[in-house]
Design an enzyme around this catalytic site. Structure first.
Site, mmCIF file in Angstrom:
data_model
loop_
_atom_site.group_PDB
_atom_site.id
_atom_site.type_symbol
_atom_site.label_atom_id
_atom_site.label_comp_id
_atom_site.label_asym_id
_atom_site.label_seq_id
_atom_site.Cartn_x
_atom_site.Cartn_y
_atom_site.Cartn_z
ATOM 1 N N LYS A 147 0.837 -1.315 0.458
ATOM 2 C CA LYS A 147 -0.169 0.255 0.179
ATOM 3 C C LYS A 147 0.522 1.667 -0.022
ATOM 4 O O LYS A 147 1.426 1.712 1.045
ATOM 5 C CB LYS A 147 -1.353 -0.061 1.294
ATOM 6 C CG LYS A 147 -2.281 1.010 1.330
ATOM 7 C CD LYS A 147 -2.800 1.398 2.404
ATOM 8 C CE LYS A 147 -1.905 2.066 3.216
ATOM 9 N NZ LYS A 147 -1.580 3.915 2.428
ATOM 10 N N GLU A 154 11.009 0.532 9.676
ATOM 11 C CA GLU A 154 11.661 1.782 9.905
ATOM 12 C C GLU A 154 10.698 2.773 10.230
ATOM 13 O O GLU A 154 9.804 3.230 9.627
ATOM 14 C CB GLU A 154 12.007 1.500 8.374
ATOM 15 C CG GLU A 154 13.484 2.244 8.257
ATOM 16 C CD GLU A 154 13.523 3.537 7.847
ATOM 17 O OE1 GLU A 154 13.542 4.458 8.669
ATOM 18 O OE2 GLU A 154 13.099 4.036 6.809
ATOM 19 N N CYS A 206 13.243 10.686 6.549
ATOM 20 C CA CYS A 206 13.287 10.046 8.073
ATOM 21 C C CYS A 206 14.872 10.295 8.535
ATOM 22 O O CYS A 206 15.131 10.234 10.413
ATOM 23 C CB CYS A 206 13.026 8.133 8.215
ATOM 24 S SG CYS A 206 14.141 7.932 6.967
ATOM 25 N N GLU A 264 10.147 14.919 15.160
ATOM 26 C CA GLU A 264 10.749 15.061 14.137
ATOM 27 C C GLU A 264 9.435 16.163 13.648
ATOM 28 O O GLU A 264 8.457 15.814 13.249
ATOM 29 C CB GLU A 264 10.452 13.701 13.514
ATOM 30 C CG GLU A 264 11.054 13.257 12.522
ATOM 31 C CD GLU A 264 10.877 11.970 12.156
ATOM 32 O OE1 GLU A 264 9.577 11.183 12.072
ATOM 33 O OE2 GLU A 264 11.212 11.532 10.902
HETATM 34 P P1 NAI Z 1 1.997 7.819 8.765
HETATM 35 O O1 NAI Z 1 2.569 6.534 10.049
HETATM 36 O O2 NAI Z 1 0.660 7.937 9.633
HETATM 37 O O3 NAI Z 1 2.135 6.948 7.539
HETATM 38 C C1 NAI Z 1 2.890 6.360 6.850
HETATM 39 C C2 NAI Z 1 1.771 5.023 6.166
HETATM 40 O O4 NAI Z 1 1.266 4.554 6.961
HETATM 41 C C3 NAI Z 1 0.749 5.407 4.798
HETATM 42 O O5 NAI Z 1 0.710 4.417 3.945
HETATM 43 C C4 NAI Z 1 -0.086 5.466 5.661
HETATM 44 O O6 NAI Z 1 -1.609 5.260 5.361
HETATM 45 C C5 NAI Z 1 -0.020 3.799 6.178
HETATM 46 N N1 NAI Z 1 -0.704 4.482 7.793
HETATM 47 C C6 NAI Z 1 -1.506 5.384 8.031
HETATM 48 N N2 NAI Z 1 -2.245 4.729 9.831
HETATM 49 C C7 NAI Z 1 -1.955 3.583 9.538
HETATM 50 C C8 NAI Z 1 -2.249 2.467 10.297
HETATM 51 N N3 NAI Z 1 -2.754 2.579 11.502
HETATM 52 N N4 NAI Z 1 -2.369 1.298 10.145
HETATM 53 C C9 NAI Z 1 -1.080 1.176 9.270
HETATM 54 N N5 NAI Z 1 -0.990 2.221 7.949
HETATM 55 C C10 NAI Z 1 -1.464 3.473 8.176
HETATM 56 O O7 NAI Z 1 2.780 9.316 8.845
HETATM 57 P P2 NAI Z 1 1.669 10.442 8.023
HETATM 58 O O8 NAI Z 1 0.463 11.023 8.874
HETATM 59 O O9 NAI Z 1 2.237 10.112 6.583
HETATM 60 O O10 NAI Z 1 3.193 11.863 8.669
HETATM 61 C C11 NAI Z 1 2.984 11.664 10.216
HETATM 62 C C12 NAI Z 1 4.599 11.813 10.190
HETATM 63 O O11 NAI Z 1 5.310 10.926 10.269
HETATM 64 C C13 NAI Z 1 5.409 13.084 9.459
HETATM 65 O O12 NAI Z 1 5.096 14.352 10.013
HETATM 66 C C14 NAI Z 1 6.662 12.680 10.062
HETATM 67 O O13 NAI Z 1 6.750 13.189 10.596
HETATM 68 C C15 NAI Z 1 5.995 10.518 10.344
HETATM 69 N N6 NAI Z 1 6.728 10.446 9.077
HETATM 70 C C16 NAI Z 1 7.821 9.726 9.535
HETATM 71 C C17 NAI Z 1 8.889 8.919 7.722
HETATM 72 C C18 NAI Z 1 9.352 7.828 7.726
HETATM 73 O O14 NAI Z 1 9.872 7.491 7.033
HETATM 74 N N7 NAI Z 1 10.571 8.013 8.897
HETATM 75 C C19 NAI Z 1 7.259 8.523 7.051
HETATM 76 C C20 NAI Z 1 6.237 9.943 5.723
HETATM 77 C C21 NAI Z 1 6.423 10.243 8.074
#
Ligand code: NAI
Length: 787
Positions: A191, A265, A299, A393
């Site tokens: 996804k 990750e 990240c 972050e």
């Molecule tokens: P997120 O962690 O919510 O999204 C990442 C992925 O997880 C997306 O595909 C989303 O649809 C999916 N997702 C969301 N909730 C889920 C759940 N309960 N179960 C399974 N999958 C789920 O990140 P978001 O909301 O887009 O960004 C928020 C913050 O997260 C950012 O501001 C940043 O600080 C951090 N982030 C960190 C990343 C990294 O690579 N370390 C990447 C993206 C966001």
């Protein structure tokens, strides 16, 4: 007349727009909306949501919100494709991966433009970094497909993998997930993030074009709810997630006790350390790549700049000057340095955090940015170590700037975070750099460089940045399973185990009471209670301490104090372990008679002791031999993959094999430099408590092994909850596995949880490299060389 220098200074570049015609045509062809890619077929669009281009705010596509039924259909497709895919020879799978890699190169420009429009990243980065790395990842893993049978002879594919990825490197994260999964013989349901689903759909088109067997790759689009449906699907064998620590924690909890393999990750707040003797101009360019690359939505972004006080003013001035020259704007302009923030929601999140930072006293130094979904490159000073900007972050083009005096201060500041993904160290003194690299708790350390990636090196974090590695040999482990351990043979199993005795009772006429072992000293249990230990006939043999939460916490504290053990050489540790083996051998009869006392036959008791002694010698020999590697990555870089101990480990031992189970788990952990808090067999703890004297006479430093007896499944909860425990091995009951995994989510400690009764501790499954592998984590240190 102006000098050439002045001309260069004032000269502005004209725009150099990249054409987006082919992407627009493709999007127009799919104007009705995109469905999923399931079983090799593009489904009809369902209920859709809008995808916007953040730079323009335009809606560029409509994409289907995946339902639980869609996920189920995708998992079924992946399951039915799995048998044939896994049965292909590695060579045949390699050919498919090569075909994907080539097709990505053929479509490189299209993919780069699409990524840039969908995500907002500068075309220069999408074209020169993202897409080439994607192709490289598939080429590299085509090689692993070819080699998997010979390089991992005992392993088999895990099965169906559910993969959830973020929006910051949409296609690259897809490659990091899909390439190793396919190489190892798995099929996938992936996804993409809801903000950036388009390159994943383009990738599906590539799979279709090359005729990849149907169902091997399935792409389901949607938001977090679709992600949850993947996480909760019962027929998924492995979950791989990249994204926020918050969601990573939810996934850890949701998958606890399900037997799904998991790699996470997660976030970071990585330090970027500049020593006084660093090449400051190079370090300034390093900051550009560390925090202004991809708008800081990385990240492993170097978000906390730590600079030596002696050069701080100069460095700050250079940075502010450099910041002014960064061009923020149209991602499709080839001369743009910083593009759009991925989505207005993310922009609002950055602004909110920055407002909070300012209200806490931070001063902001900013470049410029156009109107719209853009944020200017920013340096924040006056930031206290515990404040929002130093700890959260931000995931935007914002770095904090803090000073330090000594390398020790720099290390302390660098490690003052709950994360541990990456670090970057700048100094012309290689001894200093490597010394600091060794002390920093992070999975990736870049010396005099930053944000360098290659498919041949592992990437992944320590602490709350998650666990597991992606890339290279380390990453392949995540997609391979070892054969299930063999259960003990019926006639090999120890004597039947009496039900756990009532805890807290006293037994008349018994004067033998084993205490706990904490910090190298025998200690009464905090609650003052003991419990009776009986043999298989129910006759009392003695009393064992009934440890409680406080005892576990004291033991963890003692383990933390034994810092010298991790720093000792492998040779030193080997010597101590040899002593343990020798001293155990000298008292073999005594240990055997203890086991006989429980009700084991003489031959089984003797064999258990004999095998335990052999294991001690084996792990002593391994203490200085479980080497890391030097990866083949970019030219003019050495990439050192070093094995490091996890730190403080909690180990809950199986009920049966009270001596051998204990030794088989504790010895590999301490051989690798960990310190341990062990909970021995609850019913037969006395075989382990008899080891106190062995440890004392073998010069095992106090605090390296701590033993708390009592109710295993209660005590393990405190270990799982404890933020000072870095890794948890639990070999108890099925019910206990779920609890241990679920409660480990707090600090996202690494876990290895299995039913202890299902493993034959006497045989091949009772020892080996996999125990050493589980007791270590890999730190990849990148060192460039040459001019
Ligand atoms: P997120 O962690 O919510 O999204 C990442 C992925 O997880 C997306 O595909 C989303 O649809 C999916 N997702 C969301 N909730 C889920 C759940 N309960 N179960 C399974 N999958 C789920 O990140 P978001 O909301 O887009 O960004 C928020 C913050 O997260 C950012 O501001 C940043 O600080 C951090 N982030 C960190 C990343 C990294 O690579 N370390 C990447 C993206 C966001």
């Amino acid at each position: 007349m102006n000098s050439i220098a002045e001309l260069i200074e004032t000269m502005d570049y004209g725009p150099a727009p990249e054409s987006d015609d082919i992407v627009k045509t493709w999007l127009a062809e799919n104007k009705v909306g995109f469905g999923h890619f399931i079983g090799g077929v593009f489904t009809k669009p369902g209920k859709t949501f809008e995808v916007i281009s953040p730079a323009t705010g335009e809606t560029i596509a409509h994409v289907t919100q995946g339902t639980a039924d869609d996920v189920d259909a995708a998992v079924k497709a992946a399951r039915s494709a799995h048998g044939k895919w896994a049965a292909l020879s590695g060579h045949e799978r390699a050919r498919w991966l090569y075909a994907i890699a080539r097709r990505i190169q053929q479509h490189a420009r299209f993919l780069a433009v699409l990524e840039s429009i969908d995500n907002g990243k500068p075309i220069r980065e999408a074209r020169d970094i993202d897409v080439p790395l994607v192709a490289r990842h598939f080429y590299h893993h085509a090689g692993w497909a070819e080699l998997v049978e010979t390089e991992f002879p005992d392993a088999r594919p895990v099965g169906v993998c559910g993969q959830i990825i973020p929006w910051n490197f949409p296609l690259l994260m897809l490659a990091w997930k899909i390439a190793p999964a396919l190489a190892a013989g798995n099929t996938v349901v992936l996804k993409p993030a809801e903000y950036t689903p388009l390159t994943a759909l383009a990738f599906a088109k590539i799979c279709d074009e090359i005729g990849l067997p149907r169902g091997v790759v399935n792409i389901v689009t949607g938001d977090g709810a679709t992600g949850e449906a993947i996480v909760n699907h019962p027929d998924i064998d492995k979950l791989a997630f990249t994204g926020s620590t918050e969601v990573g924690r939810l996934i850890r909890r949701a998958s606890a006790g399900t037997g799904k393999k998991l790699t996470l990750e997660l976030g970071g707040k990585s330090p970027f350390i500049v020593f006084a003797d660093a090449d400051l101009d190079a370090a300034v360019e390093g900051v550009v790549d560390a925090i202004w690359f991809n708008q800081g939505q990385v990240c492993c972004a170097g978000a906390r700049i730590l600079v030596a006080e002696a050069v701080a003013d100069r460095f700050g001035a250079l940075l502010r000057e450099r910041m002014k020259h960064l061009r923020v704007g149209d991602p499709l302009d080839k001369s743009t340095d910083v593009g759009a923030i991925v989505h207005p929601v993310q922009l609002a999140r950055i602004r909110e955090l920055m407002d909070k930072g300012v209200s806490e006293g931070a001063q902001l130094h900013q470049g410029t940015a156009p109107e719209g979904c853009f944020y200017p490159p920013t340096l924040a000073t006056g930031v206290e170590p515990a404040s929002t900007l130093a700890t959260e972050e931000i995931f935007g083009p914002v770095a904090t700037l803090t000073t330090f005096r000594t390398p020790t201060d720099a290390i302390a500041l660098a490690n003052n975070t709950r994360y541990g993904l990456a670090a970057s160290i700048w100094s012309e003194n290689v001894n200093l750099c490597l010394g600091v690299a060794a002390e920093i708790k992070a999975g990736v350390v870049w010396i005099n460089c930053t944000n360098v990636f290659d498919a041949g090196a592992g990437f992944g974090g320590y602490r709350e940045s998650g666990f597991g590695r992606e890339g290279g040999r380390e990453g392949m482990h995540a997609y391979l399973a070892m054969p299930a351990p063999k259960p003990p043979k019926a006639d090999d199993a120890p004597a039947p185990i009496p039900p756990a005795p009532g805890l807290g009772g006293a037994v008349v006429g018994i004067d033998r009471t084993a205490k706990l072992y904490v910090g190298g000293k025998q200690k009464r249990p905090d609650g003052g209670y003991s419990y009776p230990v009986t043999n298989t006939k129910g006759e009392a043999l003695g009393l064992a301490g009934h440890g409680n939460r406080k005892d576990i916490r004291d033991a963890v504290e003692a383990a933390h104090k034994a810092t010298g053990w991790g720093a000792a050489t492998g040779h030193n540790r080997a010597q101590v372990l040899y002593y343990v083996a020798e001293n155990l051998a000298a008292r073999a009869e005594e240990f055997a008679s203890r086991l006989k006392g429980f009700g084991q036959s003489a031959s089984k008791a003797n064999r258990e002791v004999e095998t335990a002694i052999q294991r001690c010698f084996w792990y002593a020999a391994q203490a200085d031999k479980f080497d890391g590697a030097v990866h083949q990555t970019k030219s003019a870089h050495v990439t050192l993959a070093m094995h490091e101990p996890l730190g403080v480990m909690g180990i809950a031992c199986p009920t049966a094999f009270p001596l051998l189970g204990f030794v088989s788990l504790v010895l590999p952990a301490i051989a690798m430099g960990n310190r341990v808090v062990a909970i021995p067999s609850q019913t037969h703890p006395l075989a382990a408590t008899d080891l106190y004297q062995v440890f004392d006479t073998s010069d095992v430093p106090g605090g390296v092994v701590n033993i708390v007896t009592g109710e295993r499944d209660e005590l393990v909860k405190t270990l799982a909850d404890h933020d000072g425990v870095d890794g948890l091995w639990y070999f108890g009951s099925n019910a206990g596995i779920a609890t241990a995994e679920e409660r480990s989510a707090g600090n996202l400690k690494q876990t290895w949880c299995e039913n202890g009764a299902a493993r034959d501790w006497t045989g091949q499954d009772g020892f080996g490299r996999q125990f050493l592998h589980r007791a270590t984590q890999v730190k990849n240190i990148w060192v460039p060389y040459g001019e």
